[in-house]
Design an enzyme around this catalytic site. Structure first.
Site, PDB file in Angstrom:
ATOM      1  N   LYS A 186      -8.071  -0.856  -6.478  1.00  0.00           N
ATOM      2  CA  LYS A 186      -7.035  -0.359  -5.711  1.00  0.00           C
ATOM      3  C   LYS A 186      -6.020  -1.335  -5.649  1.00  0.00           C
ATOM      4  CE  LYS A 186      -6.579   2.542  -2.433  1.00  0.00           C
ATOM      5  NZ  LYS A 186      -6.767   3.965  -1.773  1.00  0.00           N
TER       6      LYS A 186
ATOM      7  N   LYS B 273      -5.543   4.832  12.959  1.00  0.00           N
ATOM      8  CA  LYS B 273      -6.644   5.058  11.833  1.00  0.00           C
ATOM      9  C   LYS B 273      -6.971   6.071  12.040  1.00  0.00           C
ATOM     10  CE  LYS B 273      -6.687   2.284   8.052  1.00  0.00           C
ATOM     11  NZ  LYS B 273      -5.736   1.608   7.140  1.00  0.00           N
TER      12      LYS B 273
ATOM     13  N   GLY C 140      -6.935  -5.325  -5.570  1.00  0.00           N
ATOM     14  CA  GLY C 140      -8.081  -6.038  -6.196  1.00  0.00           C
ATOM     15  C   GLY C 140      -7.075  -6.673  -7.460  1.00  0.00           C
ATOM     16  N   HIS C 141      -7.763  -4.925  -8.296  1.00  0.00           N
ATOM     17  CA  HIS C 141      -7.205  -5.406  -9.637  1.00  0.00           C
ATOM     18  C   HIS C 141      -5.412  -5.640 -10.001  1.00  0.00           C
ATOM     19  CE1 HIS C 141      -4.919  -1.376  -9.518  1.00  0.00           C
ATOM     20  NE2 HIS C 141      -5.150  -1.564 -10.771  1.00  0.00           N
TER      21      HIS C 141
END
Length: 359
Positions: A184, A81, A186-187
């Site tokens: 990004k 990461k 969640g919707h």
């Protein structure tokens, strides 16, 4: 000071790289947890951390989570990461992203980067102008595009598996689902839930994100904040914002029977998974159900095919159920069962690399 070398073999990171470019303002950290299964793969987070120490702590935790996520997703990738310290709305520039790309390239393929919080496919196109080891690029540049598509799809599959265990059916129809964070991922999850007939309650610190959901789904209920959401009458709680959403206070207030969301590192500290189990709340391990995004971007490395990637992400349903079965058989929380399964694959498959190929 964070113990970079870790207090146990599970927490030891192979490599941590601090990157700085004064002119562009780049301050970044790349962490590689392990490469037992292949080159490390994980996104780049662009975030205004309060301190370099906070950024280091976050990137180490995220890199370890990616190692476990990639292992359980069946990918030939280790965990890595990166974080860029700064406000993406103010500090992001072509020069900064290209400087960052040079540092990614300098690792020679030990780490492949992609999108995360604060970065987008268009940003990866810029990074890729300086590095070969970039995925999650735009479709126009031969990439997989927005990885939130399959991230949300995978979380939905994990939620279906959780509902199968708790309610005896994989459908969320008529269930009340609380989504914390409608950015990004969640919707997109809200879309899938509404298509399946779920009642949805949301909250987000960004009013624009909430408004986007309300414009498309005016029937969705909005609450003031995360505290109000966790205390609401829910069947499923879905953390889709930043990590640490499940702490002592949240677990004590939670009324949902299932926790299944897209956020990384949802458990604020060790022991929270036991608290959830003691309260009879089924926890779908975050790095299992949110692996759809990394499945999508990893497929891009060999030449992207959405149907192939979607089919692999659909397997998150079966993997989640498998973890629940192991947890029940071994008498441990699902988070512990998931860790054991991931560690087993890293050990068994990673061992094969000791076989000399004569090259």
């Amino acid at each position: 000071m964070t113990d970079v070398f870790g207090s146990s073999h599970k927490d030891v990171h192979e490599q941590v790289v601090f990157c700085a470019d004064e002119q562009s303002g780049l301050r970044a950290i790349i962490a590689i947890h392990n490469t037992a299964l292949g080159p490390a793969l994980g996104g780049t987070r662009f975030y205004p951390y309060d301190s370099e120490q906070a950024a280091l702590t976050d990137v180490l935790n995220l890199a370890k989570g990616m190692a476990y996520k990639n292992a359980l997703a069946g990918l030939d990738h280790g965990g890595g990461k990166a974080v860029i310290i700064g406000d993406p709305a103010k500090d992001k520039s072509e020069a900064l992203l290209r400087a960052y790309g040079r540092f990614v390239e300098s690792l020679g393929g030990r780490y492949y980067t992609a999108c995360d919080v604060g970065t987008y496919s268009e940003d990866m196109d810029v990074v890729a102008r300086e590095s070969r080891f970039v995925t999650g690029r735009t479709v126009a540049h031969g990439g997989a595009g927005d990885s939130s598509i399959l991230t949300a799809y995978g979380v939905f599959q994990g939620m279906r598996a959780s509902a199968e265990l708790v309610y005896g059916t994989p459908s969320l129809r008529g269930r009340r689902v609380g989504v914390e964070g409608v950015g990004k991922v969640g919707h997109r999850l809200v879309e899938l839930l509404r298509e399946d007939g779920a009642e949805v309650v949301v909250c987000d610190v960004n009013p624009e994100a909430v408004e986007r959901v309300r414009l498309r789904h005016p029937e969705v209920e909005v609450v003031a904040d995360a505290a109000a959401l966790t205390a609401a009458d829910l069947d499923v709680f879905s953390p889709c914002a930043l990590g640490g959403a499940l702490d002592d206070t949240t677990v004590a207030a939670l009324r949902a029977r299932i926790v299944c969301g897209a956020a990384n590192n949802q458990l604020a500290h060790a022991g929270v998974e036991k608290q959830l189990a003691e309260r009879g709340i089924l926890y779908a391990p975050d790095y299992v159900v949110n692996s759809g995004g990394v499945i999508q971007v990893s497929d891009e490395i060999g030449g992207f095919d959405m149907e192939r990637a979607r089919a692999k992400a659909a397997q998150i349903y079966d993997t989640t159920l498998k973890i629940f079965r192991i947890a029940a058989d071994e008498g441990v929380p699902p988070a512990v069962a998931a860790d054991r399964l991931a560690e087993r694959r890293m050990s068994e498959v990673g061992r094969i690399r000791a076989i000399w190929l004569g090259q």
